[in-house]
Write a protein that holds these residues in place. Sequence first.
Motif, mmCIF file in Angstrom:
data_model
loop_
_atom_site.group_PDB
_atom_site.id
_atom_site.type_symbol
_atom_site.label_atom_id
_atom_site.label_comp_id
_atom_site.label_asym_id
_atom_site.label_seq_id
_atom_site.Cartn_x
_atom_site.Cartn_y
_atom_site.Cartn_z
ATOM 1 N N VAL A 175 0.838 -1.203 0.000
ATOM 2 C CA VAL A 175 0.000 0.000 0.000
ATOM 3 C C VAL A 175 0.869 1.247 0.000
ATOM 4 O O VAL A 175 0.683 2.168 -0.817
ATOM 5 C CB VAL A 175 -0.941 0.003 1.220
ATOM 6 N N LEU A 176 1.858 1.287 0.896
ATOM 7 C CA LEU A 176 2.743 2.450 0.998
ATOM 8 C C LEU A 176 3.586 2.639 -0.253
ATOM 9 O O LEU A 176 3.773 3.768 -0.732
ATOM 10 C CB LEU A 176 3.646 2.304 2.227
ATOM 11 N N LEU A 177 4.082 1.538 -0.803
ATOM 12 C CA LEU A 177 4.950 1.631 -1.972
ATOM 13 C C LEU A 177 4.194 2.082 -3.218
ATOM 14 O O LEU A 177 4.725 2.855 -4.027
ATOM 15 C CB LEU A 177 5.630 0.285 -2.232
ATOM 16 N N ILE A 178 2.976 1.608 -3.392
ATOM 17 C CA ILE A 178 2.187 2.041 -4.550
ATOM 18 C C ILE A 178 1.942 3.550 -4.476
ATOM 19 O O ILE A 178 2.082 4.268 -5.472
ATOM 20 C CB ILE A 178 0.858 1.271 -4.623
ATOM 21 N N ILE A 179 1.611 4.043 -3.282
ATOM 22 C CA ILE A 179 1.419 5.487 -3.104
ATOM 23 C C ILE A 179 2.725 6.223 -3.378
ATOM 24 O O ILE A 179 2.753 7.255 -4.073
ATOM 25 C CB ILE A 179 0.915 5.790 -1.686
ATOM 26 N N ALA A 180 3.840 5.694 -2.848
ATOM 27 C CA ALA A 180 5.145 6.327 -3.042
ATOM 28 C C ALA A 180 5.543 6.340 -4.511
ATOM 29 O O ALA A 180 6.103 7.330 -5.012
ATOM 30 C CB ALA A 180 6.207 5.599 -2.216
ATOM 31 N N GLN A 181 5.260 5.259 -5.242
ATOM 32 C CA GLN A 181 5.605 5.193 -6.655
ATOM 33 C C GLN A 181 4.826 6.223 -7.470
ATOM 34 O O GLN A 181 5.374 6.856 -8.386
ATOM 35 C CB GLN A 181 5.349 3.782 -7.197
ATOM 36 N N LEU A 182 3.568 6.379 -7.136
ATOM 37 C CA LEU A 182 2.763 7.389 -7.840
ATOM 38 C C LEU A 182 3.300 8.790 -7.572
ATOM 39 O O LEU A 182 3.398 9.620 -8.479
ATOM 40 C CB LEU A 182 1.302 7.286 -7.388
ATOM 41 N N TRP A 183 3.680 9.032 -6.327
ATOM 42 C CA TRP A 183 4.162 10.367 -5.960
ATOM 43 C C TRP A 183 5.523 10.667 -6.577
ATOM 44 O O TRP A 183 5.724 11.742 -7.141
ATOM 45 C CB TRP A 183 4.236 10.486 -4.438
ATOM 46 N N THR A 184 6.458 9.724 -6.502
ATOM 47 C CA THR A 184 7.791 9.970 -7.064
ATOM 48 C C THR A 184 7.728 10.169 -8.573
ATOM 49 O O THR A 184 8.451 11.003 -9.134
ATOM 50 C CB THR A 184 8.755 8.816 -6.738
ATOM 51 N N ALA A 185 6.849 9.425 -9.254
ATOM 52 C CA ALA A 185 6.711 9.589 -10.707
ATOM 53 C C ALA A 185 6.119 10.953 -11.043
ATOM 54 O O ALA A 185 6.579 11.633 -11.974
ATOM 55 C CB ALA A 185 5.850 8.473 -11.283
ATOM 56 N N SER A 186 5.112 11.371 -10.285
ATOM 57 C CA SER A 186 4.467 12.657 -10.561
ATOM 58 C C SER A 186 5.390 13.835 -10.277
ATOM 59 O O SER A 186 5.270 14.893 -10.909
ATOM 60 C CB SER A 186 3.186 12.794 -9.731
ATOM 61 N N GLU A 238 14.995 8.531 -9.759
ATOM 62 C CA GLU A 238 15.933 7.634 -9.069
ATOM 63 C C GLU A 238 15.245 6.943 -7.901
ATOM 64 O O GLU A 238 15.409 5.729 -7.687
ATOM 65 C CB GLU A 238 17.165 8.406 -8.600
ATOM 66 N N TRP A 239 14.472 7.704 -7.153
ATOM 67 C CA TRP A 239 13.722 7.117 -6.045
ATOM 68 C C TRP A 239 12.605 6.223 -6.566
ATOM 69 O O TRP A 239 12.273 5.201 -5.945
ATOM 70 C CB TRP A 239 13.153 8.215 -5.145
ATOM 71 N N HIS A 240 12.046 6.601 -7.701
ATOM 72 C CA HIS A 240 11.009 5.782 -8.322
ATOM 73 C C HIS A 240 11.566 4.407 -8.683
ATOM 74 O O HIS A 240 10.916 3.385 -8.470
ATOM 75 C CB HIS A 240 10.501 6.488 -9.585
ATOM 76 N N GLN A 241 12.794 4.395 -9.203
ATOM 77 C CA GLN A 241 13.417 3.125 -9.570
ATOM 78 C C GLN A 241 13.760 2.303 -8.338
ATOM 79 O O GLN A 241 13.545 1.081 -8.330
ATOM 80 C CB GLN A 241 14.690 3.382 -10.388
ATOM 81 N N ARG A 242 14.248 2.948 -7.310
ATOM 82 C CA ARG A 242 14.555 2.215 -6.071
ATOM 83 C C ARG A 242 13.289 1.601 -5.477
ATOM 84 O O ARG A 242 13.296 0.457 -5.004
ATOM 85 C CB ARG A 242 15.209 3.158 -5.060
ATOM 86 N N GLY A 243 12.207 2.378 -5.486
ATOM 87 C CA GLY A 243 10.948 1.848 -4.986
ATOM 88 C C GLY A 243 10.468 0.666 -5.811
ATOM 89 O O GLY A 243 9.903 -0.289 -5.277
ATOM 90 N N ALA A 244 10.725 0.729 -7.136
ATOM 91 C CA ALA A 244 10.322 -0.371 -8.014
ATOM 92 C C ALA A 244 11.082 -1.644 -7.672
ATOM 93 O O ALA A 244 10.520 -2.749 -7.749
ATOM 94 C CB ALA A 244 10.552 0.011 -9.476
ATOM 95 N N PHE A 245 12.360 -1.516 -7.316
ATOM 96 C CA PHE A 245 13.142 -2.697 -6.928
ATOM 97 C C PHE A 245 12.536 -3.352 -5.690
ATOM 98 O O PHE A 245 12.401 -4.586 -5.621
ATOM 99 C CB PHE A 245 14.595 -2.302 -6.635
#
Length: 216
Positions: free
Chosen positions: A19-30, A35-42
């Motif tokens: 749940v937290l990571l999906i929210i974080a991925q949306l925010w970092t992409a927007s 770089e943080w988006h890629q780390r979160g994806a890993f």
Amino acid sequence: MSRVKIWDSFIRIYHWLMVLLIIAQLWTASQGYMEWHQRGAFILAALIVARLIWGFIGSESARFSAFLRGPRAVIEHFRELRDGRHQKETTHNAAGGWSVLLILLALLIQIGTGLFATDDILFDGPLAYLVSDSTQDMLTTIHHLNVYFIFAIVGLHVLAIIGYRLIGIGLTMAMIHGYQTFEDERAHRKAPRLRNGIWGLLIAGVIASALYYFGA
């Protein structure tokens, strides 16, 4: 009343981290923090792969064989809900099991296409160099469009949880403390055998470290 533990610690931690990571991925992409988006994806990929592995070797309630049932079971589940006959289960119900699988597949598509995606300016996925420009463009388009599919599935998942709660079936708290309460005192006889969730977390940690090492 009988209180039975149905979810191990890995499943519970995995669920809320997702749940937290999906929210974080949306925010970092927007915000363009790629770089943080890629780390979160890993980390997200590691959790998903670990969950897939846990679906075969983990706790009984977490195994795909326990909750992935055919269309007839799903139809019967909704009939039971309509008629007020539904009983609490020690794993995902027939409809919820397919919801879990769809979310996993959607996230795998998102991560897989992200490996080859590009913004044509500052950021390329770690494997984008392996494919042609036209393939990059196609996979980038899928990556962007699949976000809406994820929104739809997650939205339906949340609405279902609210709907179940309105008819007296609580699902959220069991995913926090791991226990479900049954009216049948004999429920302990069908309690699932749980594995130590630490093993699932270790699997996810090893995968995340490997992905970061080879992808950084």
